[in-house]
Write a protein that holds these residues in place. Structure first.
Motif, PDB file in Angstrom:
ATOM      1  N   SER A  17       5.847   5.245   2.811  1.00 14.13           N
ATOM      2  CA  SER A  17       5.565   6.473   2.074  1.00 14.13           C
ATOM      3  C   SER A  17       6.854   7.221   1.784  1.00 14.13           C
ATOM      4  N   ALA A  18       6.822   7.947   0.679  1.00 14.34           N
ATOM      5  CA  ALA A  18       7.964   8.758   0.262  1.00 14.34           C
ATOM      6  C   ALA A  18       7.441  10.098  -0.233  1.00 14.34           C
ATOM      7  N   THR A  19       8.113  11.157   0.164  1.00 17.19           N
ATOM      8  CA  THR A  19       7.784  12.498  -0.319  1.00 17.19           C
ATOM      9  C   THR A  19       9.055  13.120  -0.870  1.00 17.19           C
ATOM     10  N   VAL A  20       9.004  13.497  -2.130  1.00 17.95           N
ATOM     11  CA  VAL A  20      10.133  14.153  -2.776  1.00 17.95           C
ATOM     12  C   VAL A  20       9.743  15.606  -2.969  1.00 17.95           C
ATOM     13  N   SER A  21      10.448  16.504  -2.289  1.00 17.47           N
ATOM     14  CA  SER A  21      10.158  17.936  -2.339  1.00 17.47           C
ATOM     15  C   SER A  21      10.839  18.566  -3.547  1.00 17.47           C
ATOM     16  N   PRO A  22      10.450  19.806  -3.878  1.00 17.98           N
ATOM     17  CA  PRO A  22      11.083  20.471  -5.030  1.00 17.98           C
ATOM     18  C   PRO A  22      12.568  20.682  -4.799  1.00 17.98           C
ATOM     19  N   GLU A  29       0.817  -1.227   0.000  1.00 22.48           N
ATOM     20  CA  GLU A  29       0.000   0.000   0.000  1.00 22.48           C
ATOM     21  C   GLU A  29       0.847   1.272   0.000  1.00 22.48           C
ATOM     22  N   ALA A  30       2.129   1.179  -0.285  1.00 24.85           N
ATOM     23  CA  ALA A  30       3.022   2.335  -0.229  1.00 24.85           C
ATOM     24  C   ALA A  30       2.530   3.458  -1.137  1.00 24.85           C
ATOM     25  N   SER A  31       2.909   4.680  -0.758  1.00 24.15           N
ATOM     26  CA  SER A  31       2.538   5.834  -1.562  1.00 24.15           C
ATOM     27  C   SER A  31       3.743   6.750  -1.715  1.00 24.15           C
ATOM     28  N   ALA A  32       3.681   7.589  -2.720  1.00 26.17           N
ATOM     29  CA  ALA A  32       4.753   8.555  -2.954  1.00 26.17           C
ATOM     30  C   ALA A  32       4.152   9.836  -3.500  1.00 26.17           C
ATOM     31  N   SER A  33       4.766  10.931  -3.114  1.00 27.65           N
ATOM     32  CA  SER A  33       4.371  12.237  -3.613  1.00 27.65           C
ATOM     33  C   SER A  33       5.621  12.914  -4.156  1.00 27.65           C
ATOM     34  N   LEU A  76      11.070   9.809   4.034  1.00 28.72           N
ATOM     35  CA  LEU A  76      10.553   8.446   3.922  1.00 28.72           C
ATOM     36  C   LEU A  76      10.030   7.998   5.274  1.00 28.72           C
ATOM     37  N   ARG A  77       8.959   7.232   5.240  1.00 32.67           N
ATOM     38  CA  ARG A  77       8.465   6.558   6.446  1.00 32.67           C
ATOM     39  C   ARG A  77       8.586   5.069   6.188  1.00 32.67           C
ATOM     40  N   LEU A  78       9.109   4.367   7.171  1.00 29.90           N
ATOM     41  CA  LEU A  78       9.293   2.930   7.058  1.00 29.90           C
ATOM     42  C   LEU A  78       8.582   2.224   8.192  1.00 29.90           C
ATOM     43  N   GLU A  79       8.265   0.971   7.934  1.00 31.00           N
ATOM     44  CA  GLU A  79       7.578   0.144   8.920  1.00 31.00           C
ATOM     45  C   GLU A  79       8.252  -1.221   8.925  1.00 31.00           C
TER      46      GLU A  79
END
Length: 172
Positions: free
Chosen positions: A158-163, A69-73, A145-148
């Protein structure tokens, strides 16, 4: 003498257990290994031009790296990706745009929660790559990143890549 044999075996067992515990990698080491695996999984080079082959390899690697169910932005492209399959498809599509690309996650700060079941990582992703027909370019992007821990294995949820930051930008 026969009485000492069981005690000796127990002592040897305890010593071996302590040595194994001390020699086993820490959660931070295991998370760093997972980050290295991610770097390798998303790498693009000329040897892997067939998108079907690339997709198969990426899906296999992502099954070990991400939860289902991982997500990325990814802020720069405005995409929110949901699910490991969608993440793998996006990583496969990157080879359509880039001829070569390497990603390294530097300055990683890892915070494992007290329960040892979740962790947060902040890092700088250095992307060095060449789009088809363009010169090599290097960008640095903040990543969170959030890991479990799933079945005693760290996976990204989840992963979030900022500008990317402009030169001289202090992030404030």
């Amino acid at each position: 003498m026969k009485r000492w044999l069981p005690l000796g075996l127990i002592a040897v067992g305890v010593v071996l257990a302590v040595v194994a515990l001390l020699m086993s990698p820490s959660d931070e080491d295991r998370i760093r290994d997972r980050l290295t695996q991610l770097e390798e999984a998303v790498r693009i080079d000329d040897s892997e031009r067939n998108p079907i082959v690339r997709h198969g390899r990426v899906r296999k690697e992502f099954a070990e790296i991400f939860t289902k169910e991982a997500s990325a932005s990814v802020v720069e492209i405005g995409d929110r990706l949901s699910g490991r399959d969608e993440l793998a498809a996006a990583a496969t599509q990157a080879a359509v745009v880039y001829q070569t690309a390497d990603v390294s996650l530097g300055d990683a700060e890892i915070k494992v929660d007290p329960s040892g079941m979740t962790a947060e990582v902040t890092a700088t992703a250095t992307v060095t790559g060449a789009r088809h027909g363009h010169p090599v370019r290097r960008d640095e992007l903040p990543v969170a990143l959030r890991l479990e821990k799933v079945d005693d294995d760290w996976k990204i949820i989840s992963a979030t890549v900022s500008p990317r930051r402009a030169p001289g930008d202090d992030g404030l």
